[in-house]
Each structure stands twice: as C-alpha cells, then as structure tokens.
Scaffold this active site. Structure first.
Site, PDB file in Angstrom:
ATOM      1  N   THR C  24       0.892  -1.070   0.046  1.00 23.92           N
ATOM      2  CA  THR C  24      -0.100  -0.136   0.231  1.00 23.92           C
ATOM      3  C   THR C  24       0.803   1.272  -0.236  1.00 23.92           C
ATOM      4  O   THR C  24       2.029   1.093   0.140  1.00 23.92           O
ATOM      5  CB  THR C  24      -0.939   0.027   1.352  1.00 23.92           C
ATOM      6  OG1 THR C  24       0.023   0.085   2.445  1.00 23.92           O
ATOM      7  CG2 THR C  24      -1.639  -1.202   1.313  1.00 23.92           C
ATOM      8  N   ASP C  25       0.251   2.560  -0.079  1.00 24.86           N
ATOM      9  CA  ASP C  25       0.833   3.648   0.066  1.00 24.86           C
ATOM     10  C   ASP C  25       0.278   4.614   0.810  1.00 24.86           C
ATOM     11  O   ASP C  25      -0.901   4.270   1.482  1.00 24.86           O
ATOM     12  CB  ASP C  25       1.309   4.126  -1.463  1.00 24.86           C
ATOM     13  CG  ASP C  25       0.261   4.655  -2.233  1.00 24.86           C
ATOM     14  OD1 ASP C  25      -0.857   5.037  -1.853  1.00 24.86           O
ATOM     15  OD2 ASP C  25       0.334   4.845  -3.537  1.00 24.86           O
ATOM     16  N   ALA C  26       0.776   5.756   1.051  1.00 22.12           N
ATOM     17  CA  ALA C  26      -0.080   6.922   1.833  1.00 22.12           C
ATOM     18  C   ALA C  26      -1.394   7.372   1.340  1.00 22.12           C
ATOM     19  O   ALA C  26      -2.006   8.069   1.902  1.00 22.12           O
ATOM     20  CB  ALA C  26       1.007   7.974   1.829  1.00 22.12           C
TER      21      ALA C  26
END
Lengths: 143, 143, 143, 143
Positions: C24-26
C-alpha cells in the site's frame, strides 16, 4: 598525520533522499523496510565515491552482503519529506565493515531512525566470506 | 492451567512464503530488506488470526508501528525457495510487543535469518504511543 | 480432441494474494506498481506448475523478461483485502507469450485491474531473444 | 503567444536516477515494476516544481491515482546505471492527465523503456474522480 583528513573523509558519507509514494504505506508514514533501502543507497554511493563499483567487484566474483542490521525507529517520516541518510564507519575488518547509519529530517536535523549495520564481502561462487579489495581497506585505514 | 494451551498458541505463528523475482536482487539472492516485508506479513496474518484487523484498529485511530528490528542474516535465500517465517511473542507490554522472528528453509528448516522486533501501538492523530486493544492483551496473557 | 482439456488448463492460472502494508501507499490504497509484482507471482507459480522453474531455465542461460505491460486500474484495493490474480494465455510465439491478467476481489469477483502482458525469453549472455523450452511450447499448444 | 514558453516548460520534466540493488532482481537486470516507481518519482517532482504538493492536495481530500500504464521495455538497465526518466504532457482533461514517460541511459540517451501513463484526480472520501486544482489546470494550459 598527513592522511588523517582524507581517511576521516573516506569513513563518513551522506545522501539526501525524498519520500515518494513508493516509500510509504497505508499507515500514512514511511514503511519501515524503506529505511533499509535508503541506507543501502548511501552505502552504494559511498563505495562508488571511493572508486569501488558493485559491477567491478562482481567481475571479481565478490559482492557486499548485509549480515546484521540493528535499527531503532524514532519518529515517522512522511510523504514529500526531504531526508539525510548518512553513514560512518565504526569498525574495519578484513572481510566486513560495521557502520552506523542515521536518517534525519533535512530541514531540522531531527533523528528519524538510527542503525548499526554490518556488511560483509561474500564470494559469489562459494557463498563464503572473502577479503575486501585491498585498495578499499587501505582507504579506510585498516591496520 | 486451563488457558495455557490457547495462550501459548496465541503467542506463536508461522507463514510460508515463496521467493519471487520481486524479492531478489542483482546479487542473485534475496534482498536484505525483503525479510522485513515477510516478517510484517507474518505479524499481520497472526493479528488477523487473533481477530485484530488493521482496518478495525485504524477505525479507532490506532496502528501498529515497528519501533525496533535487530536482524542477523545467516544464509542467503534464492529465487524459487520456499520459506517459513515464524514469530513468537517474547514480551507483552501495554503499548508494545517484542517478538522473535525466524526465517527458515521450508525443506530442511535451516535458519536463514533471525530477528528481534518491537512493534508499538501508535495513535494516528497524535503520533504518540497508545495502549493495545484490551482483547488482544488478554489473549496474549498480559498480566 | 483428447489433449484439449489439459492444454486449456495449461493456459490459465490463478493465485490468491493478501494485501499487506508493503503493498500500500500513503494514499491509503494499493500502490499501482504492486499489481505488477502480483502478476509476476502468478506467472512464476504458473510456470512452476507447468514444471518450468526459473532456476532450471537460468541453468540454460535463459530467463523470462517482461517486454510489454498495458494495465488499466479500475478500482483501488486496500489493506487486508484478499484478491485473485489470474492469467490466461492469449498468444504463443516461439520466443514470447502474450497473456491477459486480471486482479479481482476474492469475495465478490469485482475487477480491480486488468492487463495485457508480453513476456519474452532472453538469452542472459547475449541479451537477445531466445526460443522457449520446447516442452513448454508443446504444453501451451504452440503450432 | 506570450505564455507559450512557460506553458511548454510546465509540460515536460526530467529526473536522474541511479540503479541500486533494491531496483534489480536475480535476473541481473532492473525489475520491471521498478520503472513505474521511477516514473512516479518524476511525476511527483514535476508536480512539486509546479507548486502542487501531495500533502496540500491530501489536505483538500484529493490525490492523484494512476489509472492506465502502457509500457514497452526496450533494453534492460543494470546495477549502477545512471538513467534519465522524463515526462511530457500529452493531454490535459479536467480530472486527468495523459503523459508520455521515457527512461533513457544518462550517458548515451539510449531508450530503455517508454510508457504512456494516465493519472486521474480522485476524491479520497468518495473514491470518485474529482477536478484538478484550477491553478494546475491553468499552468498546463487547459482550455
């Protein structure tokens, strides 16, 4: 001693990194394994600055491998942050190096993570430890 | 004691992982930061097995963050290897856990890497430590 | 035709993946490059199921390389999601394969991303295209 | 037209990247998904240069998401290579941009990969497309 200044210079290094989406996770902060990638970039750029390229070492059947990492995460970094990742040589052995590596905010120098890392030279064919190139040992002031 | 078996079960866990190209590097072995990704998968699956989902915790403004990793790399893993990544709880505190996590070859059980990891619960809004869900503390046999 | 069932089976495959923090990412969703990692896992497991191991091919100086990816992201996946990543062979050539690969929610089958991927066999020493192992071509029903 | 020069400048951008171990795989070349990470870095730096920070957009509940990538891998990059990753805006819509992005060797300009990428602005709460900040649309010469 005449060589003390260059030797000392050879034993520390710093790079600047930007935090991109790839470095973060759904927690909204930098993923903890990302710091290991940045620290490896710092070591690669440092070795390159000292004239030791990975591909040249690979041509001799040698490569650096990480054998130990002790890392403390102090404060999370976030997307778009600008950081300094440094290294300082703590110990030079024939077949391994021990370094301290810190990640700090580029603006205020605040400590985000600090680590002790050991890298060892491995013979790619045997998988066994191998001595570092002598030129590198000399630059690092090995006894 | 009646609860000893379940409690002990709650305190250890293991997952099996395959080594893919994404996990390796040009040295022909698994990239050292990959082990941290695998260890995080083991912790996530373990928490899920205990009924603690990341998204439910996030709904309460909480998330686990890694605060310490001490890892020793013993023997490199390679493309296509099948590995077991386990965890065992060493210490339970109100706001953090300390675990030992080992990566072994699935065929012969040989040790590839072993680590001590501390994860802490953080309040996403304040960035400060926060107590773990009570249900989880109870399952882990917190005093 | 007697072989039609096995041949058809050899030409499609599916794996199940869990979304971890690393994926995932921010932005709170799965990082877009993660889908390429998952699709590669599906291809690797598929080739292994057909008896073609990367390491055996490497022993002959051969490896699969990705030469084209066309991917459409339809709906974001999130932390803890369980997904199915499949593949289906669209075209078999002597030195390359074209596949379609879809990522779906495991619960409702909803489409998250679909891609067309070309993988080619490369000779590791020359960097040039090389024919696939004949056994694999036969299994895929190459003319 | 007076604004043509600045507008044209706003529509193209380039960054330089070094290939580190993290970017490569056991095939001895850059892992194919790595190019997507580099292209995202180029887009992030470009938006930052135009004054659009991810965190400011996030403050408005907006984020860019990748909706399409069509990439052709022409020639593999290797460890220690120095590369240029550029972008050029092909099309500006109210809620999305289409760009072409090329990765070239920094020494000889040789093409390693070229891609067409669509990024769309998404409302983080609804998951629906949302219009880009007007300031950005103006800078990109949107009609």
């Amino acid at each position: 001693m005449v060589e003390s200044a260059p030797m000392s210079e050879a034993r520390s290094f710093s790079i600047r990194v930007r935090v991109y989406y790839e470095d973060t996770d759904a927690g909204g902060i930098v993923y903890h394994a990302t710091y290991l990638r940045w620290m490896e970039r710092a070591r690669s750029d440092w070795l390159r600055a000292l004239g030791e390229r990975h591909d040249a070492m690979a041509g001799q059947g040698l490569q650096f491998v990480v054998s130990e990492v002790d890392i403390r995460y102090r404060r999370p970094a976030r997307l778009d942050d600008l950081l300094d990742v440094d290294l300082e040589v703590l110990e030079v052995r024939r077949a391994s190096l021990r370094l301290t590596q810190r990640t700090r905010g580029a603006d205020d120098g605040s400590l985000l993570a600090d680590a002790t890392v050991r890298v060892a030279v491995m013979d790619r064919h045997t998988g066994r430890p191998a001595p570092m190139p002598k030129r590198l040992l000399d630059m690092l002031g090995a006894p």
